[in-house]
Design a protein around this motif. Structure first.
Motif, PDB file in Angstrom:
ATOM      1  N   ILE A 131      12.626   3.987 -16.407  1.00  0.00           N
ATOM      2  CA  ILE A 131      12.187   3.241 -14.950  1.00  0.00           C
ATOM      3  C   ILE A 131      10.870   2.843 -15.224  1.00  0.00           C
ATOM      4  N   LEU A 132      10.632   1.588 -14.868  1.00  0.00           N
ATOM      5  CA  LEU A 132       9.250   0.792 -15.252  1.00  0.00           C
ATOM      6  C   LEU A 132       8.536   0.972 -13.680  1.00  0.00           C
ATOM      7  N   TYR A 133       7.705   1.460 -13.404  1.00  0.00           N
ATOM      8  CA  TYR A 133       7.164   1.429 -11.801  1.00  0.00           C
ATOM      9  C   TYR A 133       5.578   1.203 -12.001  1.00  0.00           C
TER      10      TYR A 133
ATOM     11  N   LEU B 158      16.834  -9.475  -6.096  1.00  0.00           N
ATOM     12  CA  LEU B 158      15.834  -9.089  -5.100  1.00  0.00           C
ATOM     13  C   LEU B 158      15.532  -7.882  -4.955  1.00  0.00           C
ATOM     14  N   GLU B 159      14.432  -7.784  -4.387  1.00  0.00           N
ATOM     15  CA  GLU B 159      13.756  -6.410  -4.153  1.00  0.00           C
ATOM     16  C   GLU B 159      13.393  -6.093  -2.754  1.00  0.00           C
ATOM     17  N   ASN B 160      14.373  -6.241  -1.655  1.00  0.00           N
ATOM     18  CA  ASN B 160      14.128  -6.128  -0.307  1.00  0.00           C
ATOM     19  C   ASN B 160      13.966  -4.776  -0.135  1.00  0.00           C
ATOM     20  N   ARG B 161      13.028  -4.565   0.828  1.00  0.00           N
ATOM     21  CA  ARG B 161      12.927  -2.902   1.189  1.00  0.00           C
ATOM     22  C   ARG B 161      14.185  -2.293   1.565  1.00  0.00           C
ATOM     23  N   MET B 162      14.177  -0.918   1.335  1.00  0.00           N
ATOM     24  CA  MET B 162      15.554  -0.475   1.467  1.00  0.00           C
ATOM     25  C   MET B 162      15.454   0.801   2.340  1.00  0.00           C
TER      26      MET B 162
ATOM     27  N   ARG C 103      14.537   7.823   0.198  1.00  0.00           N
ATOM     28  CA  ARG C 103      14.758   7.583  -1.198  1.00  0.00           C
ATOM     29  C   ARG C 103      13.909   6.179  -1.661  1.00  0.00           C
ATOM     30  N   ARG C 104      13.527   5.971  -2.917  1.00  0.00           N
ATOM     31  CA  ARG C 104      13.036   4.688  -3.307  1.00  0.00           C
ATOM     32  C   ARG C 104      13.775   3.992  -4.540  1.00  0.00           C
ATOM     33  N   PRO C 105      14.098   2.678  -4.367  1.00  0.00           N
ATOM     34  CA  PRO C 105      14.870   2.041  -5.203  1.00  0.00           C
ATOM     35  C   PRO C 105      14.033   1.397  -6.507  1.00  0.00           C
ATOM     36  N   PHE C 106      14.798   1.767  -7.532  1.00  0.00           N
ATOM     37  CA  PHE C 106      13.972   1.067  -8.918  1.00  0.00           C
ATOM     38  C   PHE C 106      15.190   0.686  -9.714  1.00  0.00           C
TER      39      PHE C 106
ATOM     40  N   ARG D 203       2.441   5.130  -1.281  1.00  0.00           N
ATOM     41  CA  ARG D 203       2.320   6.746  -1.195  1.00  0.00           C
ATOM     42  C   ARG D 203       3.294   7.282  -2.035  1.00  0.00           C
ATOM     43  N   ALA D 204       4.759   6.694  -2.138  1.00  0.00           N
ATOM     44  CA  ALA D 204       5.741   7.536  -3.001  1.00  0.00           C
ATOM     45  C   ALA D 204       5.473   7.204  -4.405  1.00  0.00           C
ATOM     46  N   THR D 205       5.072   6.116  -4.876  1.00  0.00           N
ATOM     47  CA  THR D 205       5.047   5.855  -6.045  1.00  0.00           C
ATOM     48  C   THR D 205       3.481   6.538  -6.748  1.00  0.00           C
ATOM     49  N   GLU D 206       2.866   6.650  -5.588  1.00  0.00           N
ATOM     50  CA  GLU D 206       1.534   7.455  -6.108  1.00  0.00           C
ATOM     51  C   GLU D 206       1.895   8.830  -6.466  1.00  0.00           C
TER      52      GLU D 206
HETATM   53  C1  LIG Z   1      16.690  -3.248  -6.044  1.00  0.00           C
HETATM   54  C2  LIG Z   1      15.000  -2.982  -6.268  1.00  0.00           C
HETATM   55  C3  LIG Z   1      14.676  -2.609  -7.354  1.00  0.00           C
HETATM   56  C4  LIG Z   1      13.328  -2.179  -7.682  1.00  0.00           C
HETATM   57  N1  LIG Z   1      12.939  -1.985  -8.791  1.00  0.00           N
HETATM   58  C5  LIG Z   1      11.546  -1.590  -8.886  1.00  0.00           C
HETATM   59  C6  LIG Z   1      10.889  -1.240 -10.248  1.00  0.00           C
HETATM   60  O1  LIG Z   1      11.770  -1.216 -11.232  1.00  0.00           O
HETATM   61  N2  LIG Z   1       9.712  -0.943 -10.514  1.00  0.00           N
HETATM   62  C7  LIG Z   1       9.238  -0.805  -9.376  1.00  0.00           C
HETATM   63  O2  LIG Z   1       7.762  -0.515  -9.418  1.00  0.00           O
HETATM   64  N3  LIG Z   1       9.471  -1.309  -7.916  1.00  0.00           N
HETATM   65  C8  LIG Z   1      10.701  -1.560  -7.803  1.00  0.00           C
HETATM   66  N4  LIG Z   1      11.145  -1.780  -6.775  1.00  0.00           N
HETATM   67  C9  LIG Z   1      10.221  -1.686  -5.553  1.00  0.00           C
HETATM   68  C10 LIG Z   1      10.099  -0.219  -5.110  1.00  0.00           C
HETATM   69  O3  LIG Z   1      11.290   0.261  -4.517  1.00  0.00           O
HETATM   70  C11 LIG Z   1       8.837  -0.010  -4.070  1.00  0.00           C
HETATM   71  O4  LIG Z   1       7.443  -0.409  -4.738  1.00  0.00           O
HETATM   72  C12 LIG Z   1       8.598   1.364  -3.782  1.00  0.00           C
HETATM   73  O5  LIG Z   1       9.733   1.663  -2.626  1.00  0.00           O
HETATM   74  C13 LIG Z   1       7.491   1.621  -2.856  1.00  0.00           C
HETATM   75  O6  LIG Z   1       7.311   2.745  -2.494  1.00  0.00           O
HETATM   76  P1  LIG Z   1       5.770   3.635  -1.841  1.00  0.00           P
HETATM   77  O7  LIG Z   1       6.122   4.640  -1.173  1.00  0.00           O
HETATM   78  O8  LIG Z   1       4.957   3.802  -3.153  1.00  0.00           O
HETATM   79  O9  LIG Z   1       5.376   2.111  -1.112  1.00  0.00           O
HETATM   80  P2  LIG Z   1       5.157   2.082   0.368  1.00  0.00           P
HETATM   81  O10 LIG Z   1       4.266   2.979   1.105  1.00  0.00           O
HETATM   82  O11 LIG Z   1       6.799   1.914   0.987  1.00  0.00           O
HETATM   83  O12 LIG Z   1       4.730   0.368   0.386  1.00  0.00           O
HETATM   84  C14 LIG Z   1       3.514   0.062  -0.021  1.00  0.00           C
HETATM   85  C15 LIG Z   1       3.314  -1.431  -0.210  1.00  0.00           C
HETATM   86  O13 LIG Z   1       4.272  -1.904  -0.965  1.00  0.00           O
HETATM   87  C16 LIG Z   1       5.013  -2.994  -0.236  1.00  0.00           C
HETATM   88  N5  LIG Z   1       6.611  -2.415  -0.573  1.00  0.00           N
HETATM   89  C17 LIG Z   1       7.110  -1.416  -0.706  1.00  0.00           C
HETATM   90  N6  LIG Z   1       8.602  -1.561  -1.081  1.00  0.00           N
HETATM   91  C18 LIG Z   1       8.528  -3.036  -1.233  1.00  0.00           C
HETATM   92  C19 LIG Z   1       9.599  -3.712  -1.864  1.00  0.00           C
HETATM   93  N7  LIG Z   1      10.790  -3.455  -2.190  1.00  0.00           N
HETATM   94  N8  LIG Z   1       9.394  -5.091  -2.174  1.00  0.00           N
HETATM   95  C20 LIG Z   1       8.302  -5.617  -1.693  1.00  0.00           C
HETATM   96  N9  LIG Z   1       7.340  -4.886  -1.244  1.00  0.00           N
HETATM   97  C21 LIG Z   1       7.587  -3.541  -1.143  1.00  0.00           C
HETATM   98  C22 LIG Z   1       4.957  -2.343   1.049  1.00  0.00           C
HETATM   99  O14 LIG Z   1       5.250  -3.583   2.020  1.00  0.00           O
HETATM  100  C23 LIG Z   1       3.653  -2.163   1.235  1.00  0.00           C
HETATM  101  O15 LIG Z   1       2.544  -2.979   1.365  1.00  0.00           O
HETATM  102  C24 LIG Z   1      12.448  -2.013  -6.490  1.00  0.00           C
HETATM  103  C25 LIG Z   1      12.835  -2.499  -5.182  1.00  0.00           C
HETATM  104  C26 LIG Z   1      14.287  -2.813  -5.045  1.00  0.00           C
HETATM  105  C27 LIG Z   1      14.848  -3.000  -3.693  1.00  0.00           C
END
Ligand SMILES: Cc1cc2nc3c(=O)[nH]c(=O)nc-3n(C[C@H](O)[C@H](O)[C@H](O)COP(=O)(O)OP(=O)(O)OC[C@H]3O[C@@H](n4cnc5c(N)ncnc54)[C@H](O)[C@@H]3O)c2cc1C
Ligand code: FES
Length: 268
Positions: A75-77, A223-227, A60-63, A82-85
């Motif tokens: 949700i503002l994203y 904080l927005e650590n990867r989860m 899952r992805r956190p937002f 890949r997942a956000t795409e």
């Molecule tokens: C508590 C929390 C709240 C969040 N709130 C929001 C929000 O409101 N809106 C939003 O757009 N995003 C938010 N995020 C970040 C969001 O979860 C990631 O952007 C998303 O998971 C990326 O998924 P992806 O498959 O598109 O990217 P991936 O393919 O997983 O990653 C693409 C790129 O983004 C980077 N990345 C991915 N996740 C993160 C992260 N958590 N922190 C820093 N860099 C990251 C990777 O290192 C990589 O370079 C939040 C994260 C946390 C932990």
């Protein structure tokens, strides 16, 4: 055993809900506003987040919750991978599996009258929800909003009645420089806030923490650590937190946070 118990507790407590996509609006550049309809068993508070399943990805992805009222979740994203795409292509009427609300939320205190909010990029999301709460409390809010360029600023979703100060990296809108710098200029002009709440990239939050330390202002950041699990089980999201004995320990951003006092984070 402890881990097994955790998993059972997790399964009992974490309610997975289906939310209906009402809108998936393209705002600007790679920024989207997702509006979902559904209910939580517990009302979310500002600073909490949801964990969304975006098919076909296993994790899952956190937002952050950018707004929630009357079964409407916003949700503002931003598309970063890949997942956000894939999420940006999700259509109205579709269903999304949502776990939440998760995490702790911003600590609120009625004695805070002059409040600074400082956010960069999608880090403004939890602050938008916070402004709604704070605006009912008759306090003075200054919202410092930093972005790379004017193209990245989501003007049309900003709540009214708040004093905004913008900064962009290229100077295309507002102050040219970091949002931390412009916030510090305001502090230097003797507008000392009672508290600072922040959200955004690590480097930005680190600067905010440094400014808050220098002027002895309480500050809390999301904080927005990867989860991975998002619910405290896997320890995949840990960050270093200084405990009351002055030693650092690992804390889970998903469970113990995502909001921490800037004083307790070991900024690296
Ligand atoms: C508590 C929390 C709240 C969040 N709130 C929001 C929000 O409101 N809106 C939003 O757009 N995003 C938010 N995020 C970040 C969001 O979860 C990631 O952007 C998303 O998971 C990326 O998924 P992806 O498959 O598109 O990217 P991936 O393919 O997983 O990653 C693409 C790129 O983004 C980077 N990345 C991915 N996740 C993160 C992260 N958590 N922190 C820093 N860099 C990251 C990777 O290192 C990589 O370079 C939040 C994260 C946390 C932990
Ligand atoms: S993401 Fe698994 S413990 Fe935080």
């Amino acid at each position: 055993m402890k881990r097994g118990e955790d998993v059972i507790r997790y399964r009992q407590k974490m309610e997975t809900k289906s939310f209906i996509i009402k809108e998936n609006l393209h705002l600007t550049e790679k920024l989207y506003l997702l509006i979902l309809e559904g209910s939580f068993s517990k009302s979310p508070v500002p600073g909490q987040f949801v964990h969304i399943k975006i098919e076909p990805f296993f994790l899952r992805r956190p937002f952050s919750i950018a707004f929630y009222q009357d079964n409407s979740l916003k949700i503002l994203y931003r598309i970063v991978g890949r997942a956000t795409e894939v999420l940006s292509m999700a259509e109205k009427g579709g269903l999304l599996s949502v776990i939440g609300p998760l995490g702790n939320g911003f600590p609120l205190n009625k004695k805070y009258r002059n409040i600074y909010l400082v956010g960069g990029g999608t880090g403004i999301a939890p602050l938008l929800f916070l402004t709604k709460h704070l605006s009912q409390q008759n306090c003075r809010i200054t919202f410092f909003y930093g972005a790379r360029t004017s193209q990245c600023i989501a003007f049309n979703i900003l709540p009214y009645g708040i004093n905004y100060v913008f900064s962009t990296d290229d100077g295309s809108y507002g102050y040219k420089g970091t949002v931390g710098d412009i916030m510090e200029h305001h502090i230097q002009r003797n507008d000392i806030p009672d508290v600072i709440y922040g959200g955004g990239p690590y480097g930005m939050l680190k600067q905010v923490a440094e400014i808050a330390r220098r002027y002895r202002i309480p500050a809390f950041v999301s904080l927005e650590n990867r989860m991975a699990c998002g619910t405290g089980i896997c320890y995949g999201c840990v960050t270093k937190i200084v405990n009351n004995k002055g030693r650092w320990v690992y804390k889970r951003v998903c469970k113990d946070g995502p909001v921490f006092s800037t004083k307790e984070v070991l900024w690296e």
